[in-house]
Design a protein around this motif. Structure first.
Motif, PDB file in Angstrom:
ATOM      1  N   CYS A 175       0.849  -1.193   0.000  1.00  0.00           N
ATOM      2  CA  CYS A 175       0.000   0.000   0.000  1.00  0.00           C
ATOM      3  C   CYS A 175       0.886   1.244   0.000  1.00  0.00           C
ATOM      4  N   LEU A 176       0.739   2.042  -1.033  1.00  0.00           N
ATOM      5  CA  LEU A 176       1.531   3.253  -1.181  1.00  0.00           C
ATOM      6  C   LEU A 176       0.690   4.489  -0.892  1.00  0.00           C
ATOM      7  N   ARG A 177       1.316   5.478  -0.314  1.00  0.00           N
ATOM      8  CA  ARG A 177       0.671   6.766  -0.054  1.00  0.00           C
ATOM      9  C   ARG A 177       0.795   7.612  -1.314  1.00  0.00           C
ATOM     10  N   ALA A 178      -0.282   8.331  -1.644  1.00  0.00           N
ATOM     11  CA  ALA A 178      -0.269   9.147  -2.853  1.00  0.00           C
ATOM     12  C   ALA A 178      -1.094  10.407  -2.660  1.00  0.00           C
ATOM     13  N   ARG A 179      -0.853  11.351  -3.544  1.00  0.00           N
ATOM     14  CA  ARG A 179      -1.640  12.575  -3.554  1.00  0.00           C
ATOM     15  C   ARG A 179      -2.191  12.773  -4.955  1.00  0.00           C
ATOM     16  N   PRO A 180      -3.410  13.341  -5.057  1.00  0.00           N
ATOM     17  CA  PRO A 180      -3.990  13.563  -6.385  1.00  0.00           C
ATOM     18  C   PRO A 180      -3.291  14.718  -7.096  1.00  0.00           C
ATOM     19  N   VAL A 181      -3.118  14.567  -8.413  1.00  0.00           N
ATOM     20  CA  VAL A 181      -2.515  15.656  -9.190  1.00  0.00           C
ATOM     21  C   VAL A 181      -3.438  16.162 -10.291  1.00  0.00           C
ATOM     22  N   SER A 182      -4.353  15.323 -10.774  1.00  0.00           N
ATOM     23  CA  SER A 182      -5.307  15.772 -11.791  1.00  0.00           C
ATOM     24  C   SER A 182      -6.390  14.720 -11.962  1.00  0.00           C
ATOM     25  N   GLY A 183      -7.355  15.044 -12.821  1.00  0.00           N
ATOM     26  CA  GLY A 183      -8.410  14.098 -13.152  1.00  0.00           C
ATOM     27  C   GLY A 183      -9.717  14.392 -12.438  1.00  0.00           C
ATOM     28  N   GLU A 184     -10.741  13.670 -12.864  1.00  0.00           N
ATOM     29  CA  GLU A 184     -12.070  13.785 -12.270  1.00  0.00           C
ATOM     30  C   GLU A 184     -12.579  12.400 -11.946  1.00  0.00           C
ATOM     31  N   LEU A 185     -13.335  12.290 -10.878  1.00  0.00           N
ATOM     32  CA  LEU A 185     -13.850  10.994 -10.448  1.00  0.00           C
ATOM     33  C   LEU A 185     -14.657  10.338 -11.565  1.00  0.00           C
ATOM     34  N   ALA A 186     -14.353   9.057 -11.814  1.00  0.00           N
ATOM     35  CA  ALA A 186     -15.065   8.287 -12.831  1.00  0.00           C
ATOM     36  C   ALA A 186     -15.018   6.816 -12.448  1.00  0.00           C
ATOM     37  N   THR A 187     -16.101   6.104 -12.687  1.00  0.00           N
ATOM     38  CA  THR A 187     -16.128   4.668 -12.427  1.00  0.00           C
ATOM     39  C   THR A 187     -15.481   3.921 -13.597  1.00  0.00           C
ATOM     40  N   SER A 188     -15.304   2.616 -13.393  1.00  0.00           N
ATOM     41  CA  SER A 188     -14.676   1.770 -14.408  1.00  0.00           C
ATOM     42  C   SER A 188     -15.353   0.405 -14.412  1.00  0.00           C
ATOM     43  N   ASP A 189     -14.771  -0.538 -15.143  1.00  0.00           N
ATOM     44  CA  ASP A 189     -15.267  -1.916 -15.137  1.00  0.00           C
ATOM     45  C   ASP A 189     -15.166  -2.532 -13.741  1.00  0.00           C
ATOM     46  N   GLU A 190     -14.238  -2.019 -12.922  1.00  0.00           N
ATOM     47  CA  GLU A 190     -13.975  -2.597 -11.604  1.00  0.00           C
ATOM     48  C   GLU A 190     -14.598  -1.817 -10.451  1.00  0.00           C
ATOM     49  N   SER A 191     -15.110  -0.623 -10.722  1.00  0.00           N
ATOM     50  CA  SER A 191     -15.659   0.217  -9.650  1.00  0.00           C
ATOM     51  C   SER A 191     -17.066   0.687 -10.014  1.00  0.00           C
ATOM     52  N   THR A 192     -18.005   0.466  -9.100  1.00  0.00           N
ATOM     53  CA  THR A 192     -19.371   0.911  -9.348  1.00  0.00           C
ATOM     54  C   THR A 192     -19.626   2.316  -8.794  1.00  0.00           C
TER      55      THR A 192
END
Length: 156
Positions: free
Chosen positions: A103-120
């Motif tokens: 498990c790695l710690r991360a910070r957001p840098v860009s993008g917008e929330l979106a679902t995928s085939d793996e996330s509802t």
């Protein structure tokens, strides 16, 4: 692929594989945690998945987070290594994996929330709201360790 998680269950099948898994503990500037609702089991989790051959662990965490959430992240540290032999995941094809996740710690840098085939669902979640979410106990350990922001990573 349908799966069944077993945690410290004496009737669980014996593990027959070990796969490098990665998760990303991502917090925004407000302290909210980036979580997905998994499509395969309906539980809330940190974004993550399997590391691919030829890929570094940090690159896998960045890729999986973007694929599952729409958010590009930058890795900033290590939350921990999770390898509890009493946690196995049985798949319908006969594979039974022992837990092994970095498990790695991360910070957001860009993008917008979106679902995928793996996330509802994909949400930024206030830490105070975590208790109201259905989450596997071993995933909750990772989230809690990330919230502690301990300079010593979890090793276990």
């Amino acid at each position: 692929m349908p799966k069944t998680d077993y945690l410290d269950d004496p009737s669980a099948p014996k593990a027959n594989s070990l796969v490098v898994g990665v998760t990303a503990f991502v917090q925004d500037d407000a302290g909210r945690v980036l979580l997905i609702e998994r499509g395969d089991n309906g539980l809330w989790a940190l974004p993550g998945g399997g590391q691919e051959v030829g890929e570094s662990t940090p690159a896998a965490a960045v890729r999986e987070t973007l694929e599952e959430t729409g958010v590009e992240v930058e890795i900033t540290g290590l939350v921990g290594i999770y390898s509890h032999p009493g946690h196995v995941i049985a798949y319908d094809d006969g594979e039974v994996r022992q837990e092994f996740s970095i498990c790695l710690r991360a910070r957001p840098v860009s993008g917008e929330l979106a679902t995928s085939d793996e996330s509802t669902q994909v949400h930024w979640v206030e830490p105070a709201a975590l208790d109201g979410l259905a989450m596997h106990p071993r995933m909750r350990v990772r989230v809690d360790d990330g919230l502690r922001a301990d300079p010593q990573p979890y090793l276990g």
